[in-house]
Write an enzyme that holds these catalytic residues in place. Structure first.
Site, PDB file in Angstrom:
ATOM      1  N   HIS A  24     -52.838 -57.147  29.681  1.00 41.41           N
ATOM      2  CA  HIS A  24     -51.852 -56.081  29.914  1.00 41.41           C
ATOM      3  C   HIS A  24     -51.904 -54.982  28.838  1.00 41.41           C
ATOM      4  O   HIS A  24     -50.897 -54.577  28.267  1.00 41.41           O
ATOM      5  CB  HIS A  24     -50.436 -56.620  30.174  1.00 41.41           C
ATOM      6  CG  HIS A  24     -49.776 -57.440  29.101  1.00 41.41           C
ATOM      7  ND1 HIS A  24     -49.788 -57.108  27.774  1.00 41.41           N
ATOM      8  CD2 HIS A  24     -49.025 -58.566  29.184  1.00 41.41           C
ATOM      9  CE1 HIS A  24     -49.094 -57.994  27.081  1.00 41.41           C
ATOM     10  NE2 HIS A  24     -48.634 -58.903  27.921  1.00 41.41           N
ATOM     11  N   HIS A  78     -41.863 -70.833  29.620  1.00 41.11           N
ATOM     12  CA  HIS A  78     -41.870 -69.358  29.710  1.00 41.11           C
ATOM     13  C   HIS A  78     -42.458 -68.974  31.054  1.00 41.11           C
ATOM     14  O   HIS A  78     -43.457 -69.567  31.492  1.00 41.11           O
ATOM     15  CB  HIS A  78     -42.726 -68.827  28.548  1.00 41.11           C
ATOM     16  CG  HIS A  78     -42.916 -67.359  28.504  1.00 41.11           C
ATOM     17  ND1 HIS A  78     -41.967 -66.454  28.916  1.00 41.11           N
ATOM     18  CD2 HIS A  78     -43.971 -66.621  28.056  1.00 41.11           C
ATOM     19  CE1 HIS A  78     -42.428 -65.232  28.719  1.00 41.11           C
ATOM     20  NE2 HIS A  78     -43.647 -65.307  28.212  1.00 41.11           N
ATOM     21  N   GLU A  80     -43.669 -65.893  32.093  1.00 44.93           N
ATOM     22  CA  GLU A  80     -44.686 -64.841  32.235  1.00 44.93           C
ATOM     23  C   GLU A  80     -45.919 -65.436  32.922  1.00 44.93           C
ATOM     24  O   GLU A  80     -46.271 -66.599  32.714  1.00 44.93           O
ATOM     25  CB  GLU A  80     -45.026 -64.217  30.873  1.00 44.93           C
ATOM     26  CG  GLU A  80     -45.801 -62.916  31.049  1.00 44.93           C
ATOM     27  CD  GLU A  80     -45.869 -62.045  29.788  1.00 44.93           C
ATOM     28  OE1 GLU A  80     -45.405 -62.464  28.709  1.00 44.93           O
ATOM     29  OE2 GLU A  80     -46.398 -60.916  29.914  1.00 44.93           O
ATOM     30  N   ASP A  82     -49.060 -65.482  32.811  1.00 42.29           N
ATOM     31  CA  ASP A  82     -50.205 -66.169  32.200  1.00 42.29           C
ATOM     32  C   ASP A  82     -49.905 -67.660  32.018  1.00 42.29           C
ATOM     33  O   ASP A  82     -50.827 -68.463  31.831  1.00 42.29           O
ATOM     34  CB  ASP A  82     -50.631 -65.526  30.865  1.00 42.29           C
ATOM     35  CG  ASP A  82     -49.483 -65.302  29.898  1.00 42.29           C
ATOM     36  OD1 ASP A  82     -48.353 -65.082  30.350  1.00 42.29           O
ATOM     37  OD2 ASP A  82     -49.727 -65.345  28.681  1.00 42.29           O
ATOM     38  N   HIS A 145     -40.631 -64.398  23.570  1.00 45.63           N
ATOM     39  CA  HIS A 145     -40.384 -62.976  23.590  1.00 45.63           C
ATOM     40  C   HIS A 145     -39.800 -62.471  24.911  1.00 45.63           C
ATOM     41  O   HIS A 145     -39.686 -61.248  25.104  1.00 45.63           O
ATOM     42  CB  HIS A 145     -41.697 -62.244  23.269  1.00 45.63           C
ATOM     43  CG  HIS A 145     -42.720 -62.326  24.368  1.00 45.63           C
ATOM     44  ND1 HIS A 145     -43.332 -61.187  24.859  1.00 45.63           N
ATOM     45  CD2 HIS A 145     -43.214 -63.340  25.104  1.00 45.63           C
ATOM     46  CE1 HIS A 145     -44.172 -61.522  25.822  1.00 45.63           C
ATOM     47  NE2 HIS A 145     -44.125 -62.810  25.982  1.00 45.63           N
ATOM     48  N   ASP A 164     -45.448 -68.939  23.561  1.00 52.89           N
ATOM     49  CA  ASP A 164     -46.171 -67.775  23.021  1.00 52.89           C
ATOM     50  C   ASP A 164     -46.109 -67.695  21.491  1.00 52.89           C
ATOM     51  O   ASP A 164     -47.005 -67.121  20.865  1.00 52.89           O
ATOM     52  CB  ASP A 164     -45.574 -66.477  23.580  1.00 52.89           C
ATOM     53  CG  ASP A 164     -46.159 -66.112  24.934  1.00 52.89           C
ATOM     54  OD1 ASP A 164     -47.302 -66.511  25.222  1.00 52.89           O
ATOM     55  OD2 ASP A 164     -45.473 -65.426  25.704  1.00 52.89           O
ATOM     56  N   TYR A 192     -52.018 -60.605  17.053  1.00 58.01           N
ATOM     57  CA  TYR A 192     -51.131 -61.113  18.109  1.00 58.01           C
ATOM     58  C   TYR A 192     -49.665 -60.864  17.725  1.00 58.01           C
ATOM     59  O   TYR A 192     -48.877 -60.354  18.522  1.00 58.01           O
ATOM     60  CB  TYR A 192     -51.407 -62.605  18.271  1.00 58.01           C
ATOM     61  CG  TYR A 192     -50.602 -63.324  19.325  1.00 58.01           C
ATOM     62  CD1 TYR A 192     -51.122 -63.529  20.600  1.00 58.01           C
ATOM     63  CD2 TYR A 192     -49.348 -63.835  19.043  1.00 58.01           C
ATOM     64  CE1 TYR A 192     -50.392 -64.218  21.569  1.00 58.01           C
ATOM     65  CE2 TYR A 192     -48.611 -64.515  19.999  1.00 58.01           C
ATOM     66  CZ  TYR A 192     -49.143 -64.717  21.261  1.00 58.01           C
ATOM     67  OH  TYR A 192     -48.428 -65.391  22.208  1.00 58.01           O
ATOM     68  N   HIS A 225     -51.353 -70.129  23.425  1.00 59.49           N
ATOM     69  CA  HIS A 225     -52.581 -69.337  23.280  1.00 59.49           C
ATOM     70  C   HIS A 225     -53.252 -69.722  21.963  1.00 59.49           C
ATOM     71  O   HIS A 225     -52.568 -69.876  20.939  1.00 59.49           O
ATOM     72  CB  HIS A 225     -52.280 -67.835  23.218  1.00 59.49           C
ATOM     73  CG  HIS A 225     -51.658 -67.276  24.458  1.00 59.49           C
ATOM     74  ND1 HIS A 225     -52.331 -67.175  25.651  1.00 59.49           N
ATOM     75  CD2 HIS A 225     -50.421 -66.768  24.684  1.00 59.49           C
ATOM     76  CE1 HIS A 225     -51.524 -66.632  26.564  1.00 59.49           C
ATOM     77  NE2 HIS A 225     -50.371 -66.380  26.005  1.00 59.49           N
TER      78      HIS A 225
HETATM   79 FE1  FEO Z   1     -45.376 -64.050  27.286  1.00 61.85          FE
HETATM   80 FE2  FEO Z   1     -48.394 -65.681  26.999  1.00 61.85          FE
HETATM   81  O1  FEO Z   1     -46.985 -64.826  27.859  1.00 61.85           O
END
Ligand code: FEO
Length: 395
Positions: A24, A78, A80, A82, A145, A164, A192, A225
């Site tokens: 993104h 979370h 999101e 991903d 986040h 995250d 990051y 991640h």
């Molecule tokens: Fe907030 Fe890795 O997504």
């Protein structure tokens, strides 16, 4: 796939995305990973899923250990995409699993995937889920986040599944912090933080202090991640506290773009002025460097000096894009200076200053502007501007 074991009965079952370069808008030059974890006790829990395109790989990784039908819980730390993009598919295969999320996570799941997710069970900070010998404890981390974000802590094994937080966009064949190149790891961890979390710095400090006050010992931090922190997890916690504190280095960053070289020449003169006072300065031309990298450079700098030529009575488009990005991230405790060039009517410098002030940045004035091409006198003004910026840094 060789098994990746965090502790007995706890496996990494995520995927490595070697090829992603645009997350993104964040330029992920070293790819990324989407981590998911399988905990096998009397009850089985899957912590997080992965991006939609990698659903089959996640299924395969789990099925090497056991059938998906045996999963009792899917924990959604979370929403999101991903981490949840493959959830509808996985939830169908893991047909006996209850889905667990925060209250706001449940709302977000319904908003993403529809009312199939009405059945999600919600948890709040302090709630626990017994798996057998092991216990999962939930800690809501709103706006770390997203509003729905939470951590899951495995009490007996002292593993914090941090989603995250504490991650990096860093693809590697190794899974643990002590196995990878340290310089690359810390570069990616800082990049990051700067690009994803800098906006939430005050909240991060508060949330980390809250977790520390809970007195929960942490042997392993397992983010969604990048690598798993097992050697010294306190090191990444300390780094987050340092990055989120207002303790920038005595360093200036010059960020500019140029049309016919005038703003470039001004940048060089300002650079010389800053350096003449013994202050380190780094210079970035926007079309030669990714915004993602420049933001990481700004993270621990004390001053940022931005330059733009005027184009159609406005700042240059790359400068406008960068300023939009950085004012959104709201880095704290920095001095901001602005300079630029124009032909007949200005506009760039005025526009930059207005945007910076609207974002609450500490703007150093006066600014420096040059018509057409800087002459010797103009370059002296730029040099002196650099000297003044250096004095502000050292003050
Ligand atoms: Fe907030 Fe890795 O997504």
């Amino acid at each position: 796939m060789p098994q990746v074991v965090l502790k007995e009965g706890v496996n990494w079952v995520g995927v490595v995305d070697w090829n992603i370069r645009d997350f993104h808008g964040y330029v992920t030059s070293r790819g990324t990973t989407y981590n998911a974890y399988l905990i096998r006790d009397e009850k089985i829990a899957l912590v997080d899923t992965v991006k939609c395109a990698f659903a089959d790989e996640l299924v395969q990784n789990v099925e090497e250990l056991m059938s998906l039908e045996k999963i009792d819980y899917i924990i959604v730390n979370h929403v999101e995409m991903d981490h949840s993009g493959s959830l509808p598919h996985i939830a169908k295969l893991a047909k006996n699993a209850k889905i667990i999320a925060s209250e706001r996570g449940k709302d977000a799941l319904i908003e993403h995937f529809g009312h199939d997710f009405d059945r999600v069970e919600t948890v709040k900070t302090g709630d626990e889920l017994k798996l057998g010998k092991r216990t999962l404890r939930f800690i809501e981390t709103p706006m770390l986040h997203w509003p729905d974000s939470m951590f899951t802590y495995m009490v007996e094994d002292k593993i914090l599944f941090s989603n995250d937080a504490f991650g990096e966009h860093f693809a590697s064949s190794e899974r643990f912090d002590d196995e990878v190149d340290q310089q690359r790891l810390w570069e990616e961890a800082a990049t990051y933080y700067a690009n994803i979390l800098m906006l939430f710095a005050p909240l991060i400090t508060r949330k980390i202090q809250e977790v520390v006050q809970m007195g929960i010992p942490i042997d392993i931090i397992a983010p969604d991640h990048g690598v798993i922190w097992r050697k010294d997890p306190s090191k990444i916690i300390k780094a987050y506290l340092q990055w989120s504190a207002d303790n920038a280095q005595q360093r200036a960053i010059i960020v500019f773009d140029t049309m016919w070289g005038s703003t470039d020449a001004m940048a060089r003169a300002i650079e010389a002025g800053i350096a003449s006072q013994g202050v380190e300065v780094r210079v970035f031309k926007l079309r030669n460097r990714e915004n993602t990298d420049i933001v990481a450079e700004i993270l621990d700098a004390k001053a940022v000096v931005m330059g733009s030529p005027t184009m159609n009575n406005q700042m240059f488009p790359t400068v406008g894009g960068f300023l939009t990005y950085i004012t959104g991230l709201k880095p704290k405790g920095k001095v901001w200076g602005f300079f630029g060039s124009f032909g007949w009517g200005g506009g760039a410098v005025k526009g930059m200053v207005e945007m910076a002030k609207k974002a609450g940045f500490d703007v150093y004035e006066p600014t420096v502007e040059v018509k057409y091409v800087p002459d010797e006198e103009d370059l002296k003004k730029c040099f002196n501007f650099g000297v003044q910026i250096a004095h502000k840094i050292k003050a």
